[in-house]
Design a protein around this motif. Sequence first.
Motif, PDB file in Angstrom:
ATOM      1  N   LEU A  40       0.858  -1.177   0.000  1.00 57.32           N
ATOM      2  CA  LEU A  40       0.000   0.000   0.000  1.00 57.32           C
ATOM      3  C   LEU A  40       0.898   1.231   0.000  1.00 57.32           C
ATOM      4  N   GLY A  41       0.302   2.374  -0.269  1.00 56.36           N
ATOM      5  CA  GLY A  41       1.097   3.600  -0.210  1.00 56.36           C
ATOM      6  C   GLY A  41       0.443   4.693  -1.019  1.00 56.36           C
ATOM      7  N   ARG A  42       0.728   5.946  -0.615  1.00 58.66           N
ATOM      8  CA  ARG A  42       0.140   7.071  -1.330  1.00 58.66           C
ATOM      9  C   ARG A  42       0.645   7.102  -2.762  1.00 58.66           C
ATOM     10  N   SER A  43      -0.135   7.746  -3.562  1.00 57.22           N
ATOM     11  CA  SER A  43       0.273   7.927  -4.949  1.00 57.22           C
ATOM     12  C   SER A  43       1.560   8.746  -4.981  1.00 57.22           C
ATOM     13  N   GLY A  44       2.544   8.276  -5.711  1.00 55.40           N
ATOM     14  CA  GLY A  44       3.819   8.982  -5.802  1.00 55.40           C
ATOM     15  C   GLY A  44       4.797   8.585  -4.724  1.00 55.40           C
ATOM     16  N   SER A  45       4.448   7.591  -3.923  1.00 55.07           N
ATOM     17  CA  SER A  45       5.348   7.189  -2.841  1.00 55.07           C
ATOM     18  C   SER A  45       6.478   6.291  -3.338  1.00 55.07           C
ATOM     19  N   ILE A 200       3.439 -10.222  -5.665  1.00 55.68           N
ATOM     20  CA  ILE A 200       3.525  -8.894  -5.052  1.00 55.68           C
ATOM     21  C   ILE A 200       2.485  -8.027  -5.733  1.00 55.68           C
ATOM     22  N   LEU A 201       1.528  -7.548  -4.920  1.00 52.15           N
ATOM     23  CA  LEU A 201       0.413  -6.780  -5.468  1.00 52.15           C
ATOM     24  C   LEU A 201       0.455  -5.353  -4.926  1.00 52.15           C
ATOM     25  N   VAL A 202       0.555  -4.388  -5.835  1.00 57.01           N
ATOM     26  CA  VAL A 202       0.443  -2.981  -5.445  1.00 57.01           C
ATOM     27  C   VAL A 202      -1.004  -2.589  -5.629  1.00 57.01           C
ATOM     28  N   THR A 203      -1.617  -2.048  -4.579  1.00 57.57           N
ATOM     29  CA  THR A 203      -3.041  -1.703  -4.699  1.00 57.57           C
ATOM     30  C   THR A 203      -3.408  -0.581  -3.745  1.00 57.57           C
ATOM     31  N   ARG A 217       3.402  -1.238   3.867  1.00 58.78           N
ATOM     32  CA  ARG A 217       3.092   0.109   3.380  1.00 58.78           C
ATOM     33  C   ARG A 217       4.401   0.813   3.025  1.00 58.78           C
ATOM     34  N   LEU A 218       4.425   1.455   1.880  1.00 57.94           N
ATOM     35  CA  LEU A 218       5.590   2.233   1.481  1.00 57.94           C
ATOM     36  C   LEU A 218       5.349   3.686   1.850  1.00 57.94           C
ATOM     37  N   ALA A 219       6.197   4.191   2.740  1.00 63.46           N
ATOM     38  CA  ALA A 219       6.070   5.580   3.150  1.00 63.46           C
ATOM     39  C   ALA A 219       7.456   6.127   3.440  1.00 63.46           C
ATOM     40  N   ASP A 220       7.732   7.346   2.963  1.00 65.37           N
ATOM     41  CA  ASP A 220       9.028   8.003   3.157  1.00 65.37           C
ATOM     42  C   ASP A 220      10.194   7.122   2.715  1.00 65.37           C
TER      43      ASP A 220
END
Lengths: 232, 434
Positions: A40-45, A200-203, A217-220
Amino acid sequence: MTPLIQLTNLTKTLKGQGEPRSILSGVDLTLHAGESVAILGRSGSGKSTLLSLIGLFDRPDGGQYLLGGSDITRVPERRAARLRSDEFGFVFQRFFLLKHLSAAQNVAMALVNGQGWLPRRKRKATVMAALERVGIAHLAKHKPPRLSGGEQQRVAIARALVREPKVLLADEPTGALDTETGALVIDALHSATDRGCGLILVTHDHAHANRMQRVVRLADGVLVTERQGVFP
Amino acid sequence: MGLSGRFRSALIIGGQGVRARKLRTFLSMISLFLGVLAVVTVQAGAEIANRALLADIELTRGKDGTIQVGLPQHEQTVPIAVDTLRGQSDAVAAVSTQAVIGEPGVTPINEGGVPFEYAGQSVGRGQYYCDGRGACYSVESTEAPAPPGKAIELQIVGLTGDIRPFRPFYAEAGRWLDFSGEPSLSPGLVLNREAAKGFGQYRVPAEMRITGASVNSTPRILGVVHDGQSRPVAYVRADELDNWLPAANGNSGASSHLYLSPSATRLEQTLNGRLAAAGVPMEQSYRDVVNSKERIGGQLALMRLIFLGMAALVLLIGVAGILNVGLATVGERIEEFALRRAVGTPRLLLAGIVLAETLIIGLLTAAAAVGVGVAGLEAAELLFGSREPMLQGVQFPWQAGVAGVIAGLVAGVLGGLLPAIRAARIPIATVMRA
Ligand SMILES: Nc1ncnc2c1ncn2[C@@H]1O[C@H](COP(=O)(O)OP(=O)(O)O)[C@@H](O)[C@H]1O
Ligand SMILES: [Mg+2]
């Protein structure tokens, strides 16, 4: 047991027109055979950037990438092409089908890639089996413009699976589909893990993410575990 | 298996590419076809023109290496030259004089022996005189002109032997002069094309008057040749002409010209000695060795360069056309290339496929253009060959074919590969991220 994929402190800086920008600043990720992970993660992360590193479209700036225990952090392009063909399957939000080829020819594209060769008859049977697995064998002769979004995405999944890859990478595969069709697509992807394929699913969709064994979650620029899986 | 698998993959991918871009391929082929056809045409034209130019020079001046000698006018020049060169095969003397055939006592239709298209244009007092080297002078006449009538003026060239080893005339009709046996009492004439045209156009009585001759004769016409001259000429055995020329009474109008092969130096020395002994002012003679290939070589090279420059320009337009069509589809190509690379197709294989594709298109197009060039030339020969001797028996110059194929390949590579390279250099990630 050797993990399928092991990323350690992976970094990537994108140099565009402006300032170089650090997208990934130290990603750690382990994936075993048959395991499924949602990112998971915000758009552009940087989720797509991470997938492009795992899928060997691009190389990291630092850190280490082990595939089946062997270091491929700086793999040369020739070997990367071979690995993309043999080890990975890709599914994208925009289905990326060639519109002048039939569904069967689009699937066969992964077999007709200069890496090994299947005779025509065998190739056809393999392609049909892959289409069968995603439930659209009857649409084999249709060209993409005549298929619905869900059907097109299933053609793309058949293409990703036709070589029996070890890892399936899906970048927002349901982003362009309605909820119901999206669920069917996730079913098709998930069934691949039954045969030992890592997924691996990005959603952005939590419902889809929750069907995976693990959620991160991908963040920073780093991956943070949201839900631990059942794997050791 | 690896190589053949690659090769088979390449065939399928290339075939799919061509089928997906039928219109693009067709448009590329058309622009390239026109470019290559231009190169082929220009090259063929230059070759044919070169050959025609050389052939023309051979006809009028002599083959390369021929020694030409112009002898001074003197009462002893003609008799001695004719006597010395009689029966010799490596040297020929040509004695030129003006003659009128037709009604006696009239002004000929083409006064001065000019080409018939200029007949009647020499109004008034002026009269033309043409010497053996083809130069014509206007001579002021003080006498009142004779009334016009049915007569043709031409240059009569008396030959001591066969001139054709030096100047390869084309036979057009009848036969050539026979130098064996005794001279005939009525002179046998072989006309050049212009003279034959005159006889065909104007019905003139067959009586011949030669400047300075005492008796008029009735000539027989043996045949027609093409000698490259634009004014009317008739060739005759020198000894037959001699019967009508008062040899002792030096005819000032006759000019003598020698054609010698390079090996005839002894003969040339003998003749020069005899003429000098008879008081002929040999310091007034001139000597020249025909060296047309080298002399006009620079000229031809320049011509070809200009032609090639033009062809290159046309080809460039063709390549620009291909590039234009190629770059217009580069977006489509970028996506296909990225996708094919994502599923593991090596970048080098894709570049090779596009290269092969454009090379095959270039070759096919060049072959088609060369084929059309050959067919066009044959058609031209069939249609116009009877009127244009330049086209008779003309072969398609292989240089033009080679130039066409090279042009096709270069254009194919430039026009097809550049867009493909542009497409291949874009990272997969950039295309797939969207
Ligand atoms: N070619 C590029 N050059 C520079 N920056 C880019 C490029 N492509 C994407 N980015 C930037 O990199 C960051 C990560 O992009 P991406 O991995 O696509 O994020 P996500 O998939 O999570 O939305 C974004 O801020 C984006 O603007
Ligand atoms: Mg993305």
